[in-house]
Motif scaffolding. Structure first.
Motif, short mmCIF file in Angstrom:
data_model
loop_
_atom_site.label_atom_id
_atom_site.label_comp_id
_atom_site.label_asym_id
_atom_site.label_seq_id
_atom_site.Cartn_x
_atom_site.Cartn_y
_atom_site.Cartn_z
N LYS A 137 -1.72 4.96 -11.45
CA LYS A 137 -1.25 4.05 -10.42
C LYS A 137 0.43 4.22 -10.07
O LYS A 137 0.70 4.04 -9.33
N LYS A 138 0.79 5.01 -11.27
CA LYS A 138 2.40 5.06 -11.36
C LYS A 138 2.64 6.41 -9.98
O LYS A 138 3.82 6.44 -9.82
N LEU A 139 1.72 6.92 -9.79
CA LEU A 139 1.97 8.13 -8.92
C LEU A 139 2.05 7.37 -7.69
O LEU A 139 1.57 6.55 -7.05
N PRO A 140 2.85 8.32 -6.69
CA PRO A 140 2.72 7.95 -5.19
C PRO A 140 1.63 7.83 -4.58
O PRO A 140 0.77 8.62 -5.11
N GLU A 141 1.39 7.06 -3.82
CA GLU A 141 -0.03 6.86 -3.04
C GLU A 141 -0.38 8.05 -2.30
O GLU A 141 -1.61 8.35 -2.51
N GLU A 142 0.57 8.76 -1.79
CA GLU A 142 0.07 10.13 -1.13
C GLU A 142 -0.39 11.19 -2.12
O GLU A 142 -1.54 11.87 -1.90
N THR A 143 0.02 10.97 -3.37
CA THR A 143 -0.23 12.05 -4.54
C THR A 143 -1.61 11.68 -4.88
O THR A 143 -2.51 12.56 -5.19
N ARG A 144 -1.76 10.21 -5.20
CA ARG A 144 -3.16 9.68 -5.62
C ARG A 144 -4.10 10.30 -4.59
O ARG A 144 -5.35 10.60 -5.10
N HIS A 145 -3.87 9.99 -3.47
CA HIS A 145 -4.85 10.50 -2.31
C HIS A 145 -5.35 11.96 -2.61
O HIS A 145 -6.73 12.36 -2.56
N ILE A 146 -4.45 12.75 -2.72
CA ILE A 146 -4.98 14.16 -3.13
C ILE A 146 -5.33 14.45 -4.27
O ILE A 146 -6.26 15.39 -4.26
N PHE A 147 -5.15 13.58 -5.35
CA PHE A 147 -5.66 13.99 -6.88
C PHE A 147 -7.29 13.39 -6.41
O PHE A 147 -8.06 14.00 -6.99
N ALA A 148 -7.35 12.49 -5.64
CA ALA A 148 -8.82 11.99 -5.81
C ALA A 148 -9.56 13.09 -4.78
O ALA A 148 -10.82 13.64 -5.05
N LEU A 149 -8.98 13.74 -3.57
CA LEU A 149 -9.64 14.80 -3.05
C LEU A 149 -10.12 15.96 -3.71
O LEU A 149 -10.99 16.35 -3.97
#
Length: 199
Positions: A137-149
């Motif tokens: 959750k501490k990661l930037p939102e755009e990074t979390r999105h790429i992580f999810a993909l």
């Protein structure tokens, strides 16, 4: 009659008319341009950058630039292949210079084995699922999105590029920095020290 003549000539890619049509926003001409000059651009990029993904970046940048700047082409001054070659060489040199100025980061293992060494540490052994979720959750939102993909849906880098519209280099950078941030957080769980974002 003139339009029909130009269309007929466009089918013959030996004539230097492709860029003239690209300059008018003709997507079919752009497809022909990539087909005809792709090998040339690739070979030029390969002279200036080494790894496969960087060559792909240069090729992509070259044809993106070509789509925008085709109106500068003048068949009275140079052939299409010369114009495309000079543009590709410029893009490749610019890319190599950017890469040379970029700070070298510590190499990371493949993503599949990323957590294996961490699981052997005392910090990871005591780390609960909620701690991992908190670190993510501490990661930037755009990074979390790429992580999810990448991790949840199993998408490759090119697939993420197609899905998000981001440049390949941006996708790789965000994944890399996100992994570094996550690793730092896991390593600091025992000591209670704040994690330091990757730069």
């Amino acid at each position: 009659m003139l339009r029909a003549s130009v269309t007929d000539r466009l089918q013959d890619t030996s004539d230097d008319v492709i860029l003239l049509q690209v300059a008018q926003g003709n997507e079919r001409a752009m497809e022909l341009c990539i087909t005809k000059y792709g090998p040339l651009v690739w070979s030029i990029a390969k002279r200036h950058v080494q790894d496969h993904s960087s060559i792909e970046d240069v090729v992509q940048e070259t044809f993106t630039d070509l789509w925008k700047s085709a109106r500068r082409y003048n068949p009275d001054i140079a052939t299409e292949s010369t114009f495309v070659g000079l543009l590709a060489r410029r893009r490749a040199i610019d890319y190599a210079r950017r890469e040379s100025r970029r700070p070298k980061l510590e190499p990371l293992p493949e993503t599949e084995s990323f957590l294996e060494p961490a699981l052997e540490s005392s910090a990871a052994l005591r780390c609960q699922n909620e701690d991992v979720r908190s670190a993510l959750k501490k990661l930037p939102e755009e990074t979390r999105h790429i992580f999810a993909l990448h991790f949840d849906k199993g998408m490759t880098h090119p697939e993420i590029v197609e899905q998000t519209g981001l440049p390949l280099g941006t996708v790789k950078t965000r994944l890399r920095r996100g992994l570094i941030d996550l690793r730092n957080t896991l390593r600091r769980l025992d000591s209670g020290q704040p994690s330091i974002p990757a730069t």
